[in-house]
Structure formats: C-alpha cells, structure tokens
Design a protein around this motif. Structure first.
Motif, short mmCIF file in Angstrom:
data_model
loop_
_atom_site.label_atom_id
_atom_site.label_comp_id
_atom_site.label_asym_id
_atom_site.label_seq_id
_atom_site.Cartn_x
_atom_site.Cartn_y
_atom_site.Cartn_z
N HIS A 197 6.58 -1.52 5.12
CA HIS A 197 5.94 -2.73 4.59
C HIS A 197 5.42 -3.68 5.65
O HIS A 197 5.22 -4.86 5.37
CB HIS A 197 6.88 -3.47 3.61
CG HIS A 197 7.41 -2.57 2.53
ND1 HIS A 197 6.59 -1.93 1.65
CD2 HIS A 197 8.66 -2.17 2.25
CE1 HIS A 197 7.32 -1.17 0.84
NE2 HIS A 197 8.58 -1.30 1.19
N ILE A 240 -7.21 -5.01 7.29
CA ILE A 240 -5.76 -5.06 7.17
C ILE A 240 -5.21 -3.66 6.92
O ILE A 240 -5.72 -2.93 6.07
CB ILE A 240 -5.36 -5.97 5.98
CG1 ILE A 240 -6.00 -7.35 6.10
CG2 ILE A 240 -3.84 -6.07 5.87
CD1 ILE A 240 -5.51 -8.18 7.25
N LEU A 241 -4.20 -3.29 7.68
CA LEU A 241 -3.54 -2.01 7.47
C LEU A 241 -2.12 -2.25 6.97
O LEU A 241 -1.36 -3.01 7.57
CB LEU A 241 -3.47 -1.21 8.77
CG LEU A 241 -4.77 -0.67 9.36
CD1 LEU A 241 -4.47 0.08 10.65
CD2 LEU A 241 -5.45 0.26 8.38
N ASN A 242 -1.79 -1.61 5.87
CA ASN A 242 -0.45 -1.74 5.31
C ASN A 242 0.36 -0.49 5.61
O ASN A 242 -0.12 0.62 5.41
CB ASN A 242 -0.54 -1.83 3.77
CG ASN A 242 -0.94 -3.21 3.33
OD1 ASN A 242 -0.32 -4.19 3.72
ND2 ASN A 242 -1.98 -3.27 2.52
N CYS A 243 1.59 -0.68 6.06
CA CYS A 243 2.48 0.48 6.19
C CYS A 243 3.29 0.60 4.90
O CYS A 243 4.04 -0.30 4.55
CB CYS A 243 3.43 0.33 7.38
SG CYS A 243 4.57 1.71 7.50
N GLU A 244 3.08 1.71 4.21
CA GLU A 244 3.76 1.87 2.92
C GLU A 244 5.25 2.18 3.09
O GLU A 244 6.04 2.02 2.17
CB GLU A 244 3.11 3.00 2.12
CG GLU A 244 1.82 2.54 1.47
CD GLU A 244 1.00 3.69 0.94
OE1 GLU A 244 1.58 4.79 0.75
OE2 GLU A 244 -0.21 3.50 0.74
N ASP A 265 -3.30 -6.53 11.32
CA ASP A 265 -4.72 -6.87 11.33
C ASP A 265 -5.35 -6.11 12.51
O ASP A 265 -4.91 -6.24 13.65
CB ASP A 265 -4.90 -8.38 11.52
CG ASP A 265 -6.35 -8.79 11.30
OD1 ASP A 265 -7.17 -7.89 10.97
OD2 ASP A 265 -6.65 -9.98 11.45
N LYS A 284 2.46 -5.22 7.98
CA LYS A 284 1.03 -5.41 7.77
C LYS A 284 0.36 -5.75 9.09
O LYS A 284 0.81 -6.66 9.79
CB LYS A 284 0.79 -6.58 6.81
CG LYS A 284 0.47 -6.15 5.41
CD LYS A 284 0.06 -7.34 4.58
CE LYS A 284 0.44 -7.08 3.13
NZ LYS A 284 0.40 -8.27 2.32
N GLU A 321 2.63 -9.12 8.83
CA GLU A 321 3.94 -9.11 8.20
C GLU A 321 4.86 -8.13 8.93
O GLU A 321 4.45 -6.99 9.18
CB GLU A 321 3.81 -8.70 6.73
CG GLU A 321 4.71 -9.50 5.82
CD GLU A 321 4.28 -9.33 4.37
OE1 GLU A 321 3.24 -9.93 4.00
OE2 GLU A 321 4.95 -8.58 3.65
N CYS A 378 2.14 3.07 12.89
CA CYS A 378 2.94 1.85 12.71
C CYS A 378 3.87 1.72 13.92
O CYS A 378 4.59 2.65 14.26
CB CYS A 378 3.76 1.94 11.42
SG CYS A 378 4.88 0.56 11.20
N LEU A 423 -0.91 5.41 10.09
CA LEU A 423 -1.59 4.48 9.19
C LEU A 423 -3.06 4.82 9.03
O LEU A 423 -3.68 4.47 8.02
CB LEU A 423 -1.47 3.04 9.73
CG LEU A 423 -0.06 2.49 9.89
CD1 LEU A 423 -0.11 1.08 10.45
CD2 LEU A 423 0.67 2.49 8.56
#
Ligand code: ZN
Length: 223
Positions: free
Chosen positions: A9, A2-6, A13, A11, A52, A29, A36
């Motif tokens: 926000h 899972i990669l989250n973009c800070e 896969d 998300k 997300e 992203c 990312l």
C-alpha cells in the motif's frame, strides 16, 4: 504519475519522461520489492516522491533492505556467494528462518518483517598458515532484529570480511540503518558485542546501555 503498490500500500509519485532510446525498465517498490511497472518504450521513469508509506513494520525493514542491497552493489563481485534477505524471526532469540519460509498463517502485509540478514563468503587469496590467519575471516555477516512493539532495532551480528576491513564499511552500514531508524522514530542498539568493537563505538560517542550494549544516537561519529 502515481504508482500504487498493491502489496504493501505504498504510493509513489514518478515522472515519466521521453527518452532517446528504448530502455527495458522495471520499477520496483522500495519497501516490498513488488514490481510496480515494466516498460520497453522510449520512456524513462524518475522517482519524485513517496506519497504514502506502508506501516513501519514493512517500511523500515523494507527500506533498510533496499539501501543495504544498493550499498553492497560495488562489493558484490568480490563475493563467492552473498545473500541479502529480510524475513521473519522471533526477536532477540537468534532463531532465523530462511527467506520465504514463513509460518503458514504468517501474513507480512499485516506483520511486516522482523529480521534482516546479510551472509557472504568472499574469495580470499590468503593461505591460512598461521594462527593469526585463521582469525582473518573471509565471511561477512549482519543480523538485525526489529522489535516493532518497542520501536527498537537491534544489530546483533556485524562481521566484516578481512579483505574489506579498514574501509569504514561497518560504520557506513550502521549509519545507513541508523538514518532509516530515525525516519520511523525507532531506537538503534548494537548488542552482544565483542569488547574491541564495543569500546570503539563508545569512543565514537555511542551511549552505554550495559556491558555489551550501546545505543547509536546523533552524537555517534560514524563517518
Ligand atoms: Zn510495496
């Protein structure tokens, strides 16, 4: 994985698979262009799913930016200069700010973007000798406003350079924007049109809103 973009926000896969050779790879992203992941190992990253989405004020302009930027890839070598930007502008008033030139108190992570534009000049070998030639514009322009409050997107300018006409590029661009709008439940209007373009869109099944505005729907033939 899972990669989250800070930043926005989102998300993602992403699959991580072994690769024969070492590849320098960056994963951005697709909504806000934040980097990312960066790797120079013997790995490849394959996007699997979006888990997300960011708020639609970010997601919709962001994805349109990514899709149209990719779409323009094959035409980029023809341009002397080409800029593809998203930013903030007062909706519907033709006021544009240069990319990144936001108000000091502007925070895109809350407000997203309200404006997207493509501007370019093409290398045109035709010499402009006649009146007719003068109208053979070498420039490209696209301006879109996002009226998030009304869940509406307005295409206000769409100019295709003479050398790129008759390739269906204008229709393809409208179709890319429309499909993205549909995902987020936004309506798509084409406004302030010249008469010939207006009539062509009506012939293709767009819905008349007033004498210079049409709405694009599923029944509009764009391919
Ligand atoms: Zn992001």
């Amino acid at each position: 994985m899972i990669l989250n973009c800070e930043i926005c926000h989102a998300k993602f896969d992403v699959d991580l698979i072994d690769s024969e050779e070492t590849i320098n790879f960056s994963y951005y992203c697709i909504f806000c262009e934040n980097k990312l992941l960066e790797s120079n190992e013997k790995k490849k990253f394959i996007p699997k799913d979006i888990i997300e989405y960011p708020i639609s004020q970010i997601a919709l302009p962001g994805i349109i930016h990514t899709l149209l930027n990719n779409f323009m890839d094959e035409y980029k070598p023809m341009f002397k200069e080409l800029s593809i930007n998203k930013g903030w502008a007062k909706s519907n008033l033709h006021i544009s700010l240069d990319d990144g030139n936001y108000n000091d108190d502007y925070d895109f992570t809350k407000e997203g973007w309200t404006y997207f534009q493509i501007r370019g000049t093409i290398d045109d070998p035709t010499e402009k000798k006649s009146i007719e030639d003068i109208f053979k514009t070498p420039g490209m322009a696209l301006a879109i406003y996002f009226l998030h409050e009304y869940e509406q997107v307005q295409i206000q300018t769409l100019m295709i350079p003479y050398l790129l006409r008759r390739k269906g590029i204008g229709k393809k661009i409208i179709s890319i924007i429309y499909e993205a709008c549909k995902v987020f439940g936004y309506r798509l209007l084409v406004v302030d049109m010249v008469e010939s373009f207006y009539n062509r869109l009506l012939e293709r099944g767009a819905i008349m809103i007033d004498f210079e505005t049409v709405e694009i729907t599923d029944n509009t033939k764009l391919v």
